[in-house]
Design an enzyme around this catalytic site. Structure first.
Site, short mmCIF file in Angstrom:
data_model
loop_
_atom_site.label_atom_id
_atom_site.label_comp_id
_atom_site.label_asym_id
_atom_site.label_seq_id
_atom_site.Cartn_x
_atom_site.Cartn_y
_atom_site.Cartn_z
NE ARG A 147 -81.09 -19.90 59.54
CZ ARG A 147 -80.25 -20.93 59.48
NH1 ARG A 147 -80.06 -21.69 60.54
NH2 ARG A 147 -79.62 -21.22 58.37
CE1 TYR A 159 -75.29 -24.19 59.48
CE2 TYR A 159 -76.16 -22.09 60.23
CZ TYR A 159 -76.29 -23.45 60.08
OH TYR A 159 -77.42 -24.06 60.52
CG ASP A 211 -77.85 -20.75 63.60
OD1 ASP A 211 -77.25 -20.65 64.69
OD2 ASP A 211 -77.99 -21.83 62.99
CG HIS A 213 -74.16 -23.17 63.27
ND1 HIS A 213 -73.23 -24.13 62.97
CD2 HIS A 213 -75.36 -23.77 63.13
CE1 HIS A 213 -73.83 -25.26 62.65
NE2 HIS A 213 -75.13 -25.06 62.74
CD GLU A 237 -80.80 -21.65 65.46
OE1 GLU A 237 -80.42 -22.80 65.18
OE2 GLU A 237 -81.56 -20.99 64.74
CD GLU A 263 -78.90 -26.75 65.44
OE1 GLU A 263 -77.96 -27.04 64.70
OE2 GLU A 263 -79.80 -25.95 65.11
NE ARG A 284 -83.86 -23.65 67.09
CZ ARG A 284 -83.25 -24.40 66.18
NH1 ARG A 284 -81.98 -24.75 66.33
NH2 ARG A 284 -83.91 -24.83 65.12
CD GLU A 340 -84.32 -25.24 61.63
OE1 GLU A 340 -83.41 -24.79 60.93
OE2 GLU A 340 -84.11 -25.96 62.63
CD1 TRP A 403 -68.78 -25.62 60.15
CD2 TRP A 403 -70.52 -26.81 60.89
NE1 TRP A 403 -69.71 -25.65 59.15
CE2 TRP A 403 -70.80 -26.39 59.56
CE3 TRP A 403 -71.47 -27.57 61.54
CZ2 TRP A 403 -71.98 -26.69 58.88
CZ3 TRP A 403 -72.65 -27.88 60.87
CH2 TRP A 403 -72.90 -27.44 59.58
#
Length: 403
Positions: A147, A159, A211, A213, A237, A263, A284, A340, A403
């Site tokens: 990643r 991030y 990602d 996010h 992602e 996630e 995920r 991951e 976030w």
């Protein structure tokens, strides 16, 4: 085999972890991860004050019955706190079951479907030069999938950037959340340049992931996905918040870049539409936040029917117990995709002694009975809980953003 004790240990060997320890009358002990980053004590209280009294005297072998008893019996179903607490119980019971049988958990799940679990690492840098060094380090270690994240010019904080020379990054802050400033326009201009640079430097022999996010609107994510297509990403992602599962229909219609999300999911219903309409390529969900081994298997079984593969969350905001449990599932399920992997810092290794092993880009959970993790409560006591929050994101004009 009745449960005689269940206790919760909150410890912070590098970061906060919540561990459930279940003991049986036969002396067999199982452990489960109950960590919910930034809300650890809420889960600890749920386990101690509400679930522990329900476990004492129950048969530890009845995993499915206990899962349904805790899920359906509470009436107030789902939610991250409840499902994380149930997951901890579930993991501990699978750990006990494996120890009773003298087998690793993956054998109880049907045996290995592969020789090892492909993992990806996290390369990052404030500059492209630093990022290049980070990518090369992972390649030299044997990783086949990486990643990539880098600082967005014009933003004070981005991030996913490791602090200094650390191998991992710590997003949790102190007694109050830190507030970051975000600008999607700057990011959207930068992200394709980031991935293009990495491909120019390292070619196409390594799988690349990135990602977003949850920070983009669906049409912004569609634009980014289209721009990334020439670079053959393994996945993009969390392109947009997934509460609106139908939003991924718009993204899907504009790009062939593979999509991964989940996630923060805690049940099969969070991803039912995404899976059955084939709006994502990888789910995920993590074993800790999605109800444990018992429920995550249901999610992955549904995904298999629709050609969706697994890509479980495995950052260091979950304890080594969680990673071990994930690896047992990864090794067994037929539709595994990737896992991951962020190695835990050395203080955590004093508390959690693991049996999983890394070699040439793959992890294996090991062949010890149960989950293969020993939890040292004496060592855990040396690392007291430290209150921490995850950051809050604001746009340039001060609006609270994802976030």
């Amino acid at each position: 085999m009745k449960i005689t004790d269940a206790r919760v240990v909150v410890t912070a060997p590098g970061r906060n972890f919540v561990t459930l320890v279940i003991e049986t009358e036969d002396g067999v002990v199982g452990v489960g991860d109950a960590t919910l980053n930034g809300r650890e004590l809420a889960v600890a209280s749920t386990l101690t004050d509400h679930i522990r009294p329900l476990l004492i005297g129950r048969d530890a072998r009845r995993i499915e019955d206990t899962w349904n008893y805790l899920y359906k019996g509470s009436y107030w179903r789902r939610g991250a706190i409840a499902m994380t607490a149930i997951a901890a119980v579930d993991m501990a019971l699978w750990d006990i079951k494996g120890k009773i049988a003298g087998l690793p958990v993956y054998e109880l799940l049907g045996g290995a479907s592969r020789d090892g679990v492909l993992v990806y690492g996290h390369a990052s840098g404030h500059t492209f030069d630093v990022l290049d060094g980070s990518v090369q380090k992972y390649l030299d270690t044997g990783y086949k999938a990486i990643r990539v994240q880098a600082s967005v010019p014009g933003l004070d904080h981005t991030y996913g950037i490791a602090a200094g020379s650390a191998a991992t990054y710590e997003p949790a802050s102190g007694s109050l959340p830190e507030e970051d400033v975000w600008d999607s326009a700057l990011y959207l201009d930068f992200a394709p340049r980031l991935v293009s640079h990495v491909r120019e430097q390292f070619g196409y022999g390594v799988h690349l992931l990135h990602d977003a996010h949850h920070r983009l609107t669906p049409i912004e994510a569609a634009r980014l996905g289209a721009q990334l297509e020439p670079y053959r990403m393994w996945w993009l992602e969390d392109p947009t918040p997934a509460e609106d599962q139908g939003a991924f229909r718009l993204i899907r219609s504009h790009t062939a870049t593979p999509l991964a999300v989940g996630e923060i999911f805690n049940s099969i219903w969070d991803c039912q539409q995404l899976i059955t309409e084939r709006l994502i390529d990888y789910v995920r969900a993590s074993v800790t936040h999605a109800g444990g081994i018992t429920h995550l298997r249901r999610i992955f079984a549904l995904a298999e029917l629709y050609g969706v593969r697994t890509g479980s969350h495995g950052a260091t905001d979950l304890s080594p117990i969680s990673l071990a449990a994930a690896l047992h599932i990864d090794l067994a399920v037929p539709n595994f995709g990737i896992q991951e992997y962020m190695p835990h810092p050395s203080p955590a290794e004093e508390v959690f002694r693991t049996g999983y092993r890394f070699h040439d880009g793959y992890l294996h959970p090991g062949d010890g009975p149960g989950l293969g993790v020993e939890f040292d409560e004496v060592a855990a006591a040396r690392f007291p809980y430290v209150p921490r929050y995850l950051p809050v994101n604001r746009l340039v004009d001060g609006t609270v953003h994802d976030w």
